[in-house]
Design an enzyme around this catalytic site. Sequence first.
Site, mmCIF file in Angstrom:
data_model
loop_
_atom_site.group_PDB
_atom_site.id
_atom_site.type_symbol
_atom_site.label_atom_id
_atom_site.label_comp_id
_atom_site.label_asym_id
_atom_site.label_seq_id
_atom_site.Cartn_x
_atom_site.Cartn_y
_atom_site.Cartn_z
ATOM 1 N N ASP A 1 0.714 -1.120 -0.021
ATOM 2 C CA ASP A 1 -0.001 -0.045 -0.033
ATOM 3 C C ASP A 1 0.804 1.029 -0.113
ATOM 4 O O ASP A 1 2.152 1.032 0.132
ATOM 5 C CB ASP A 1 -0.981 -0.040 1.138
ATOM 6 C CG ASP A 1 -2.089 0.869 0.911
ATOM 7 O OD1 ASP A 1 -2.210 1.813 0.062
ATOM 8 O OD2 ASP A 1 -3.133 0.599 1.677
HETATM 9 C C1 NOJ Z 1 -4.019 3.929 -0.031
HETATM 10 C C2 NOJ Z 1 -5.215 2.982 0.238
HETATM 11 O O1 NOJ Z 1 -5.274 2.436 1.389
HETATM 12 C C3 NOJ Z 1 -5.289 2.165 -0.922
HETATM 13 O O2 NOJ Z 1 -6.464 1.369 -0.776
HETATM 14 C C4 NOJ Z 1 -5.166 2.757 -2.248
HETATM 15 O O3 NOJ Z 1 -5.206 1.992 -3.367
HETATM 16 C C5 NOJ Z 1 -3.877 3.431 -2.527
HETATM 17 N N1 NOJ Z 1 -3.755 4.354 -1.363
HETATM 18 C C6 NOJ Z 1 -3.754 4.054 -3.659
HETATM 19 O O4 NOJ Z 1 -4.320 4.941 -3.903
#
Ligand code: NOJ
Length: 742
Positions: free
Chosen positions: A285
Site C-alpha cells: 500500500d
Molecule cells: C492507500 C489506500 O489504502 C489504498 O486502498 C489505495 O489503493 C492506495 N492508497 C492508492 O491510492
Amino acid sequence: MLRFKLLVFIAAFLVISNITLAQQPSIAQKVDALMKKMTLAEKIGQLNQVNGDWEATGPVTADVGNKLEQIKRGEIGSVLNIVGVNHTRAFQDAAMHSRLKIPLLFGQDVIHGYSITFPIPLGEAASWDIPAIERSARIAGTEAAAGGVHWTFAPMVDIARDPRWGRVMEGAGEDPYLGSQIARARVKGFQGNGLGSLDAIMACAKHYAAYGAAVGGRDYNSVDMSLHTLWEVYLPPFKAAEEAGAATFMNSFNSLNGTPATASSYLQRDVLKGKWGFKGFVVSDWNSIGEMVPHGYAKDNYQAAEFALKAGNDMDMESRSYINNLAKLVADKKVSVAMIDDAVRRILTKKFEMGLFDDPYRYSNADREKSVLNRPEHVAAARDIARKSIVLLKNQGQVLPLSKNLNSIALIGPLVKSKGEMKGFWSLDVGDVSQVVSLYEGMQQAAGNTKLLYVKGCDITDTSHAGFNEAYKTAMQADVVIMAMGERSDMTGEAKSRANIHIPGVQEELIQKIMSTGKPVVVLLMAGRPMVFNWTADHVPAILYTWWLGNQAGNAIADVLYGNYNPGAKLPMTFPRTEGQIPIYYNHYSTGRPPQNDNDVNYTSAYIDLPNSPKFAFGYGLSYSTFGYSNLKLSKKSIHNNEKITVSFDLKNTGKYAGEEVAQLYLRQLVSQPVRPVKELKGFEKVMLQPGETKTITFTIDKEKLSFYNDQLVWGAQPGEFKLMIGSASDDIRLEGGFELL
Ligand code: NOJ
C-alpha cells in the site's frame, strides 16, 4: 475433387499453424528472455511504482524529481493515479524511450465506477445481487480500460465489524460468505474475459490482511487477532478473490499481531504464494514499506525494503524504498537477486498477459475512450444497481410508495440538491459532475403534476437551528415530506474514521421539528457507513437507507419512492444502537452466559444499560410487499461425510406488489471444538415474485458448508448436530430444522 483439395488445404493449414503455435515462445519464455537482458538496476526499476499526475491518494513526502526522466532511465515500472488516454500515452512514450522499452502499468483506484459512478461498494453489497455487482465492476473495468487504466486497486475485500472505521464503505460488510461471493463477482467483473482482452483491467484484492479489524475502528491502527479468527472471518474473501483469478494483491497498512502486514512472510509467502499458489504479484500500500519505520519495526527504509522483499512484497508503491536500497541490499548480501528476480518475473508476466509488449499503447486509444465512456447502457446499469442498493428500513402505515396524485411534496435537508456528494468517497472526477442526478432532479422527473417545495433546513454539520422555522413552514404546506439527511460523502473513506457515528450536526433535531408538523415523513439516510439514529428509527414512519448511490442517485431514489421499483436490499452490516456496542456482528459466539433475551442481565453477557441486540440486524431490509416462508423439507435427517442434504421451502409473495426477497440460509453447529458462531450465513437466493406467487427454493448442504478451521487451522467438518435456519434477516428466522453429520 474441389472438396478434397479444400480438406487437404485445411489439414495443411492446421498442421502449419500448430507448428507455428508450438514455436511461439510462451509468456514464461518471453519473460526469461527479457530478464536475461536486464541489468539489476532495470530489474529494481520494475518494482518501483510512483504517483502520477492525478490526485495523490496518500501523503507525498518528498520532491522526487522528474518522473518522465526516471521512466526513460528504466527506474519506474508502474505509475498510479493517472487516467485518460493522453496522460497515459505521454507516460508510456517515456517508457518507450527506455533502453528495453518495457511498458509501464497504470494503476488507479477504480472502486465504484470510472466515468459513470456506481453506488459505493457497501451499498452495492446491500443488493445481495451478485450478477448486478459483477456487471457494475464489468462496466467500471470497461470504462477504465478505455481511459488508459490497466489495473484497479479493487476489490477491497476487508471484512469490517466496526462502523466507526471509515473504510467500511469500500467493502462488502461483515460477513465472510457474502463477502466472498462479492469478492469473486468483482474480480470477474474487472477482469472480464481475462487479461489480454482490451476491456479487461487487472483486479487487486486488498488490503491483505485484517485491515478491517483496526483497533477502535481508527484507520491505520494495529490489529490483534487470533489466527483462528483470521482464517475463519478475514481471509475467506481473499481466498475467494485469489480463486477467481485476481491478478494482484495489495498488502495493508496495519500490523497484525505485531508484524506490519507488508513485512509478513506468513501472509504473503506462506499463505498467499505458498498455500494458495498465487501466481500474480503483490503491491504494497502507499508507502507501507516506509511506514515500517514509524511502526517501529524497521530502523530505516533500507531495512524496511529488506523486510518487505523477503516477506514477498513485489512492488513498492510510492515509498521508493526499493529503488533507493535494493541494489545496496544485494551488494551487502542482505537480499538475493533470486528474490528480486521472482518479483520482477511476476510483474513482467502480467505485462505480457495484458498484451502491453505487443502494443504498449493499446489502452490509450482516443476514439475508444470517447465511444466507451458514459454509454447509455452504463447509465441504465448504474440506475438499476442503485435502486437495488436502497434498503427500506421502515414503512409504518405504508407511507411508501408515494401516491402519484399528491398535490405537493416538501423536500427538506442538506442533501436534496447535492450532486457531487451522491458520488461518495473514492469516486473519480473523470465524468462531468453535472451528469449526476440529484434527488431534486430525480423527483422533478418523477413527480408529474405534484408540486415540489424545497428548503434546506440546515447544513450537514450545522450547529445552528436558524433554518428550522422556514423548514417547518414549508413542511406544513405539503402533503408529504421527504428529508435527505446524512453524512458528507467525505466522512467515510480512507482516514475518515468517526468516534461518533450519529447523524451529524443538528439534522436529527430538524427531523424532530418536521415530525412535529404531523405530516407523513420519509427520511432518506445517505451515508457510507451504518449510522446511529435511534430517535429517527423510533419515530419516523418511513426510512430508506440510500448510502451513496452514484450518478443515478436521484432517479434511483425516485424510482423507489414512487414504487416504480420495489426495494429488496438487505443490510450487509449490523447497525448498532450506539457506539458502545461496537464491534457488533451477527455471527458471534454464544459465551458461557448467553442472555435469553434483551432484558436478561442476571449474570449474563450483557450490558446493564442497553440491549445486546442491534438497532437493525445483518440481512435486514423490507419490501413494499410481504413474504411468507413455509413447508421446510430436508431430504435427510443425517448424513455421512460425503453426502448432501437438499433443503427446500416455499416462498410466497403475500403482499400487493411484485418484488424480490433475499431468502437467507443460516447454520449453527451446536457442539464442536472449537466453538462455532450462533449463526452463519451459508447460502442466499434473491427471488422475484409476483403478488400471490409461490416458488420453491432449494439449497444444498454439503460437507464444505459444514467445514471450518479447527484450532490447528485445519479445514474440515466435525460430526455433530446442526441447527438450520431460513429467514428474511439474521434476526428474522422463519423456518427452523436440524440434521446431524455422522
Ligand atoms: C492507500 C489506500 O489504502 C489504498 O486502498 C489505495 O489503493 C492506495 N492508497 C492508492 O491510492
